[in-house]
Design a protein around this motif. Structure first.
Motif, PDB file in Angstrom:
ATOM      1  N   CYS A  10       3.545   6.644  17.414  1.00 51.44           N
ATOM      2  CA  CYS A  10       2.462   6.437  18.374  1.00 51.44           C
ATOM      3  C   CYS A  10       1.206   7.065  17.769  1.00 51.44           C
ATOM      4  O   CYS A  10       1.198   8.230  17.388  1.00 51.44           O
ATOM      5  N   VAL A  11       0.166   6.255  17.641  1.00 42.88           N
ATOM      6  CA  VAL A  11      -1.072   6.747  17.038  1.00 42.88           C
ATOM      7  C   VAL A  11      -2.164   6.836  18.081  1.00 42.88           C
ATOM      8  O   VAL A  11      -2.160   6.071  19.053  1.00 42.88           O
ATOM      9  N   PRO A  12      -3.084   7.806  17.877  1.00 42.85           N
ATOM     10  CA  PRO A  12      -3.232   8.652  16.694  1.00 42.85           C
ATOM     11  C   PRO A  12      -2.216   9.794  16.670  1.00 42.85           C
ATOM     12  O   PRO A  12      -1.870  10.350  17.706  1.00 42.85           O
ATOM     13  N   ASN A  13      -1.748  10.093  15.479  1.00 47.55           N
ATOM     14  CA  ASN A  13      -0.850  11.222  15.222  1.00 47.55           C
ATOM     15  C   ASN A  13      -1.000  11.560  13.733  1.00 47.55           C
ATOM     16  O   ASN A  13      -0.164  11.174  12.917  1.00 47.55           O
ATOM     17  N   TYR A  16      11.812  16.043  14.643  1.00 45.70           N
ATOM     18  CA  TYR A  16      11.221  16.824  15.738  1.00 45.70           C
ATOM     19  C   TYR A  16      11.347  18.306  15.397  1.00 45.70           C
ATOM     20  O   TYR A  16      12.411  18.761  14.999  1.00 45.70           O
ATOM     21  N   ILE A  17      10.259  19.018  15.574  1.00 44.93           N
ATOM     22  CA  ILE A  17      10.204  20.442  15.238  1.00 44.93           C
ATOM     23  C   ILE A  17       9.903  21.237  16.504  1.00 44.93           C
ATOM     24  O   ILE A  17       9.062  20.836  17.310  1.00 44.93           O
ATOM     25  N   LYS A  18      10.577  22.366  16.645  1.00 46.63           N
ATOM     26  CA  LYS A  18      10.330  23.271  17.771  1.00 46.63           C
ATOM     27  C   LYS A  18       8.859  23.666  17.746  1.00 46.63           C
ATOM     28  O   LYS A  18       8.287  23.918  16.686  1.00 46.63           O
ATOM     29  N   ASP A  19       8.252  23.732  18.918  1.00 44.95           N
ATOM     30  CA  ASP A  19       6.809  23.972  19.017  1.00 44.95           C
ATOM     31  C   ASP A  19       6.348  25.198  18.232  1.00 44.95           C
ATOM     32  O   ASP A  19       5.309  25.176  17.591  1.00 44.95           O
ATOM     33  N   SER A  20       7.134  26.263  18.239  1.00 44.31           N
ATOM     34  CA  SER A  20       6.744  27.505  17.558  1.00 44.31           C
ATOM     35  C   SER A  20       6.977  27.464  16.045  1.00 44.31           C
ATOM     36  O   SER A  20       6.651  28.417  15.345  1.00 44.31           O
ATOM     37  N   GLN A  21       7.524  26.359  15.530  1.00 48.37           N
ATOM     38  CA  GLN A  21       7.913  26.307  14.112  1.00 48.37           C
ATOM     39  C   GLN A  21       7.145  25.268  13.285  1.00 48.37           C
ATOM     40  O   GLN A  21       7.519  24.984  12.149  1.00 48.37           O
ATOM     41  N   HIS A  22       6.068  24.725  13.840  1.00 45.70           N
ATOM     42  CA  HIS A  22       5.279  23.737  13.088  1.00 45.70           C
ATOM     43  C   HIS A  22       4.583  24.377  11.895  1.00 45.70           C
ATOM     44  O   HIS A  22       4.327  25.568  11.875  1.00 45.70           O
ATOM     45  N   THR A  79       4.065  14.732  25.757  1.00 43.39           N
ATOM     46  CA  THR A  79       3.396  14.019  24.664  1.00 43.39           C
ATOM     47  C   THR A  79       3.684  12.522  24.729  1.00 43.39           C
ATOM     48  O   THR A  79       4.555  12.074  25.468  1.00 43.39           O
ATOM     49  N   VAL A  80       2.983  11.781  23.905  1.00 42.41           N
ATOM     50  CA  VAL A  80       3.272  10.355  23.732  1.00 42.41           C
ATOM     51  C   VAL A  80       4.050  10.123  22.440  1.00 42.41           C
ATOM     52  O   VAL A  80       4.233   8.983  22.020  1.00 42.41           O
ATOM     53  N   ILE A  81       4.523  11.184  21.828  1.00 44.34           N
ATOM     54  CA  ILE A  81       5.339  11.053  20.613  1.00 44.34           C
ATOM     55  C   ILE A  81       6.644  10.352  20.949  1.00 44.34           C
ATOM     56  O   ILE A  81       7.125   9.511  20.203  1.00 44.34           O
ATOM     57  N   SER A  82       7.230  10.705  22.090  1.00 50.07           N
ATOM     58  CA  SER A  82       8.394   9.979  22.607  1.00 50.07           C
ATOM     59  C   SER A  82       7.913   9.055  23.712  1.00 50.07           C
ATOM     60  O   SER A  82       7.099   9.445  24.547  1.00 50.07           O
TER      61      SER A  82
END
Length: 193
Positions: free
Chosen positions: A123-126, A88-94, A28-31
């Motif tokens: 980082c946008v869009p988000n 930050y959330i684990k992918d399966s827990q959103h 991702t571009v989140i980080s």
């Protein structure tokens, strides 16, 4: 029924926390990091941040499902009462309220420490992250346009801020998280699960 808990992170949590973070780096571009982080370096980040600010983990039946922390916003002395937040959330827990619970506890703790302003750089869009921060009263301050390059594209960084208290007069000393009253910290952490 699953047992949930919010608690302060420990260095022993680093491997499990990093397992949540690594996909954000690689996919991702989140980080804005590019490469995997060696565990020792990640542990040092946790140690350094936890010395001053809360680093929280949300567990479900003992397994870390997400984490959030505040960190230094800027290094100069006059910024001492500001911090920057991350979740930050684990992918399966959103979409299960974990980020909301973590932020509620995190923001109550940093307010008790004497923090005045919290910043988030996104980082946008988000849409999900922007909505979460707006839910907590963050407002958009501005955008760094085309400031970071990842995955073959220039990225924009949105700056959002939240004021925790009025900025009148001289601020008091910022209290490190480990100097907050232990019973108060326990009460805050139990309140939001």
């Amino acid at each position: 029924m699953a047992k949930t808990e919010i608690r302060l992170a420990t260095l022993e949590d680093a491997k499990e926390i990093y397992a949540i973070y690594e996909p954000y780096i690689l996919n991702t571009v989140i980080s804005f990091e590019y490469d995997k982080v060696p565990l020792e370096i990640f542990q040092e980040r946790i140690r350094k941040i936890s010395f001053q600010y809360p680093w929280l983990v949300y567990t479900i039946d003992g397994e870390i499902a997400g984490y959030a922390y505040c960190s230094l916003h800027r290094e100069r002395a006059a910024y001492a009462w500001d911090c920057e937040c991350s979740v930050y959330i684990k992918d399966s827990q959103h979409k299960k309220g974990i980020g909301t619970a973590l932020y509620k506890a995190l923001f109550e703790l940093v307010q008790a420490q004497g923090v005045y302003n919290i910043y988030s750089l996104i980082c946008v869009p988000n849409e999900g992250s922007v909505a979460l921060h707006k839910k907590f009263g963050f407002t958009e301050v501005g955008t760094y346009y085309r400031t970071a390059y990842k995955f073959n594209e220039w990225r924009d960084l949105l700056v959002m801020e939240k004021h925790l208290r009025e900025t009148e007069g001289a601020p008091g000393k910022l209290i490190p998280v480990n100097e907050l009253e232990k019973d108060f910290v326990k009460e805050v952490l139990k309140k939001y699960v």
